[in-house]
Design an enzyme around this catalytic site. Structure first.
Site, PDB file in Angstrom:
ATOM      1  N   ARG A  57       0.845  -1.206   0.000  1.00 14.26           N
ATOM      2  CA  ARG A  57       0.000   0.000   0.000  1.00 14.26           C
ATOM      3  C   ARG A  57       0.879   1.254   0.000  1.00 14.26           C
ATOM      4  O   ARG A  57       0.495   2.299  -0.498  1.00 14.26           O
ATOM      5  CB  ARG A  57      -0.960  -0.004   1.204  1.00 14.26           C
ATOM      6  CG  ARG A  57      -1.770   1.272   1.349  1.00 14.26           C
ATOM      7  CD  ARG A  57      -3.062   1.094   2.151  1.00 14.26           C
ATOM      8  NE  ARG A  57      -2.864   0.398   3.408  1.00 14.26           N
ATOM      9  CZ  ARG A  57      -2.361   0.950   4.529  1.00 14.26           C
ATOM     10  NH1 ARG A  57      -1.983   2.214   4.524  1.00 14.26           N
ATOM     11  NH2 ARG A  57      -2.237   0.246   5.628  1.00 14.26           N
ATOM     12  N   TYR A 115     -15.212  16.074 -16.841  1.00 14.84           N
ATOM     13  CA  TYR A 115     -15.627  14.672 -16.789  1.00 14.84           C
ATOM     14  C   TYR A 115     -16.704  14.582 -15.694  1.00 14.84           C
ATOM     15  O   TYR A 115     -16.522  15.132 -14.600  1.00 14.84           O
ATOM     16  CB  TYR A 115     -14.410  13.806 -16.447  1.00 14.84           C
ATOM     17  CG  TYR A 115     -14.733  12.352 -16.251  1.00 14.84           C
ATOM     18  CD1 TYR A 115     -15.029  11.543 -17.340  1.00 14.84           C
ATOM     19  CD2 TYR A 115     -14.759  11.786 -14.981  1.00 14.84           C
ATOM     20  CE1 TYR A 115     -15.339  10.204 -17.160  1.00 14.84           C
ATOM     21  CE2 TYR A 115     -15.063  10.448 -14.797  1.00 14.84           C
ATOM     22  CZ  TYR A 115     -15.353   9.665 -15.893  1.00 14.84           C
ATOM     23  OH  TYR A 115     -15.665   8.339 -15.715  1.00 14.84           O
ATOM     24  N   ASP A 189      -6.304  17.633 -15.966  1.00 13.76           N
ATOM     25  CA  ASP A 189      -6.630  16.252 -16.323  1.00 13.76           C
ATOM     26  C   ASP A 189      -6.142  16.071 -17.760  1.00 13.76           C
ATOM     27  O   ASP A 189      -6.722  16.625 -18.691  1.00 13.76           O
ATOM     28  CB  ASP A 189      -8.141  16.044 -16.204  1.00 13.76           C
ATOM     29  CG  ASP A 189      -8.575  14.617 -16.502  1.00 13.76           C
ATOM     30  OD1 ASP A 189      -7.855  13.922 -17.252  1.00 13.76           O
ATOM     31  OD2 ASP A 189      -9.637  14.204 -16.013  1.00 13.76           O
ATOM     32  N   LYS A 214      -7.702   4.840 -19.726  1.00 16.95           N
ATOM     33  CA  LYS A 214      -8.017   5.205 -21.100  1.00 16.95           C
ATOM     34  C   LYS A 214      -6.792   5.015 -22.001  1.00 16.95           C
ATOM     35  O   LYS A 214      -6.306   3.911 -22.129  1.00 16.95           O
ATOM     36  CB  LYS A 214      -8.558   6.643 -21.137  1.00 16.95           C
ATOM     37  CG  LYS A 214      -9.583   6.948 -20.041  1.00 16.95           C
ATOM     38  CD  LYS A 214     -10.890   6.193 -20.194  1.00 16.95           C
ATOM     39  CE  LYS A 214     -11.789   6.274 -18.977  1.00 16.95           C
ATOM     40  NZ  LYS A 214     -12.085   7.603 -18.469  1.00 16.95           N
TER      41      LYS A 214
HETATM   42  C1  LIG Z   1     -12.467   8.197 -17.331  1.00 17.40           C
HETATM   43  C2  LIG Z   1     -12.036   9.546 -16.963  1.00 17.40           C
HETATM   44  C3  LIG Z   1     -11.815   9.904 -15.624  1.00 17.40           C
HETATM   45  C4  LIG Z   1     -12.051   8.931 -14.486  1.00 17.40           C
HETATM   46  O1  LIG Z   1     -11.169   7.868 -14.550  1.00 17.40           O
HETATM   47  P1  LIG Z   1     -11.460   6.384 -13.942  1.00 17.40           P
HETATM   48  O2  LIG Z   1     -10.221   5.647 -14.272  1.00 17.40           O
HETATM   49  O3  LIG Z   1     -12.697   5.876 -14.606  1.00 17.40           O
HETATM   50  O4  LIG Z   1     -11.671   6.575 -12.490  1.00 17.40           O
HETATM   51  C5  LIG Z   1     -11.368  11.179 -15.367  1.00 17.40           C
HETATM   52  N1  LIG Z   1     -11.179  12.077 -16.346  1.00 17.40           N
HETATM   53  C6  LIG Z   1     -11.386  11.778 -17.642  1.00 17.40           C
HETATM   54  C7  LIG Z   1     -11.141  12.807 -18.681  1.00 17.40           C
HETATM   55  C8  LIG Z   1     -11.823  10.513 -17.993  1.00 17.40           C
HETATM   56  O5  LIG Z   1     -12.052  10.211 -19.276  1.00 17.40           O
END
Ligand SMILES: *Cc1c(COP(=O)(O)O)cnc(C)c1O
Length: 398
Positions: A57, A115, A189, A214
Site C-alpha cells: 500500500r 468529466y 486532467d 483510457k
Molecule cells: C475516465 C475519466 C476519468 C475517471 O477515470 P477512472 O479511471 O474511470 O476513475 C477522469 N477524467 C477523464 C477525462 C476521464 O475520461
C-alpha cells in the site's frame, strides 16, 4: 528531463528496475509486504530515514516503476524532474491529490464541462467536507483572473483540455500564468491527449492527473490513475501520505498491465490521430450529419489553440446527426463493427449516444448547455483499419 532516447523508445523500454535478478521484462510483484534483514533496517524505513520497500500500500516495484516512467514521459525534453504515484483509478488520482493539497474552507475554480465523475466528486464529496467549487468559463482569462484576485480562498484551478464531448479547449499557458501570479495551484486532467500529444509541464502547470484506464493503458483491461507533480516536497509528504492513508494505491497487477499498454503509446496515438482525422473528414461530407466536433478540423472553434498546445489532435470526436433523439437511437441500433461501450481510449472504436445512455437522467437543458444535444454521437476512434469504421458508420446512417 533530458532523455537520451526518443519519446517512442522511452515508452517501449522496460521500466527502471533495481534488483539482483535481471528479467528482460518487468515481472509482477504480487506480494503484500517485503521482508527485512534486520530489525534496524525496518526501523530506518518506517521512520523515513532510509527508503525501502515495506508494504505494497506504501509502494510496490510495479506501481513505482510505472509511475516513474509516466513522470519521465510528462517531463520528456524538459528541464528538471517529476514525481508520480499510481492510484486505483482516475477518480482516486483526482480525490487523493485534492484531499492532499486542499484544506477545509479552500475553494476550487473550474469549468462546467468536466468529466462527469469529477463534477460529482467536487460537488458531493469535497463540498460536504467544506471545499467549495466555483464553475466559470475558463476561456475567459480576464474573468478567471478577476475571480482569483477577488477570492483568496481559491487554492486550486482545475481544468481539462480537450473536454468532452465537443472537444472544447482551454489555454494551458494563459491559465497557468495567471494562477502562478495569484499563487493558486493548477491541476490538469491530461487523460484525453496523453503526455505524447500534450505536455502541461511545458507551461508550468503544478499537477497532472490521468485516468490511465483510457489511452495510457489503451487496451480496456485495467482501471488505474496517476498523479504527477514537480514539487518533491508536496508529492512526497501531503500527496503520498493521503494516498497511503486513504489506501488509494493501484494494485501491482493493474500497474503491470498498464506497463504493457504504455509500450505502444506512441504508435497507438499516431494511428488514433490519423484515423480520427480521416473519419472526421468523412463525416463532414455526409448529408445526414449536421456538425462534426474534432480539433483537427479547421472549422473547430479551438483548432488553432489545440494546434498550439498539442502535438496531434487525438482520437476523440463527436458529431451530431440530423433528426435528433430518434435518429440517434436508430443509428446506434444499426452499428455492427464499432463497440457500444461507455469508456474511451481503447484500441477498438467505441461509440456512445449520450442522450440515451450516459446522460439519460440529466436535465435536457443542462446537457444541451454542455453541447450534449439529442442527436450527438461520441466516437473514441480506434486503431483498426479506418475503412471498416467508415463502412460501419455509413451503413448505420442509411
Ligand atoms: C475516465 C475519466 C476519468 C475517471 O477515470 P477512472 O479511471 O474511470 O476513475 C477522469 N477524467 C477523464 C477525462 C476521464 O475520461
Amino acid at each position: 528531463m533530458k532523455e537520451k532516447i526518443n519519446f517512442g523508445s522511452l515508452c517501449v523500454k522496460k521500466e527502471k528496475f533495481e534488483g539482483e535478478i535481471r528479467p528482460h521484462q518487468m515481472p509482477l510483484f504480487a506480494t503484500s509486504s517485503f521482508e527485512f534483514d534486520t530489525i534496524n533496517q525496518g526501523i530506518d524505513i518506517f521512520t523515513g530515514k532510509n527508503k525501502g520497500l515495506v508494504y505494497s500500500r506504501y509502494a510496490n516495484p510495479n506501481t513505482t516503476a510505472v509511475a516513474d516512467k509516466i513522470a519521465r514521459m510528462e517531463m520528456f525534453g524538459l528541464k528538471g524532474k517529476a514525481y508520480a504515484y499510481l492510484t486505483s483509478s482516475g477518480m482516486s488520482a483526482i480525490s487523493t491529490l485534492l484531499l492532499g493539497i486542499l484544506n477545509k474552507g479552500d475553494k476550487i475554480l473550474t469549468q462546467g464541462n468536466l468529466y462527469g465523475g469529477t463534477t460529482e466528486l467536487f460537488l458531493k464529496t469535497l463540498g460536504r467536507l467544506g471545499i467549495e467549487t466555483i464553475f466559470t468559463d475558463l476561456k475567459n482569462i480576464n474573468k478567471v483572473d478577476d475571480i482569483l484576485k477577488k477570492d483568496k480562498k481559491i487554492k486550486a484551478l482545475y481544468f481539462e483540455t480537450p473536454a468532452n464531448p465537443t472537444l472544447a479547449c482551454v489555454d494551458i499557458e494563459a491559465l497557468s500564468t495567471i494562477a502562478k501570479k495569484r499563487k493558486v495551484k493548477t491541476v490538469i486532467d491530461n487523460t484525453f491527449p496523453t503526455p505524447y500529444l500534450q505536455q502541461p509541464f511545458k507551461y508550468n502547470v503544478d499537477f497532472i492527473i490521468h485516468s490511465t484506464t483510457k489511452y495510457l493503458n489503451g487496451h480496456g483491461n485495467s482501471i488505474a490513475g496517476v498523479i504527477v507533480g514537480r514539487d518533491k516536497k508536496i508529492m512526497e509528504s501531503a500527496v503520498w501520505q493521503t494516498l497511503k492513508l486513504a489506501g488509494t494505491n493501484a494494485s501491482p497487477f493493474e500497474a503491470w498491465i498498464l506497463g504493457n499498454g504504455i509500450k505502444t503509446l506512441e504508435v497507438r496515438m499516431d494511428r488514433h490521430c490519423k484515423n480520427a482525422q480521416t473519419i472526421a473528414e468523412f463525416l463532414m461530407g455526409h448529408k445526414k450529419v449536421k456538425q462534426v466536433n474534432y480539433n483537427g478540423l479547421p472549422t473547430h472553434p479551438d483548432h488553432a489553440l489545440a494546434k498550439k498546445q498539442m502535438k496531434g489532435f487525438g482520437g476523440m470526436l463527436s458529431f451530431e446527426l440530423k433528426g435528433g433523439l430518434k435518429a440517434g437511437i436508430k443509428f446506434m441500433n444499426k452499428i455492427k463493427f464499432c463497440s457500444l461501450a461507455p469508456t474511451l481510449g481503447d484500441v477498438d472504436t467505441l461509440i456512445l449516444h449520450p442522450a440515451s445512455s450516459s446522460h439519460i437522467n440529466v436535465d435536457k437543458k443542462l446537457r444541451e448547455a454542455n453541447g450534449i444535444t439529442d442527436g450527438l454521437i461520441r466516437l473514441s476512434v480506434g486503431i483498426e483499419n479506418s475503412m471498416d469504421i467508415i463502412q460501419d458508420l455509413n451503413q448505420a446512417m442509411k
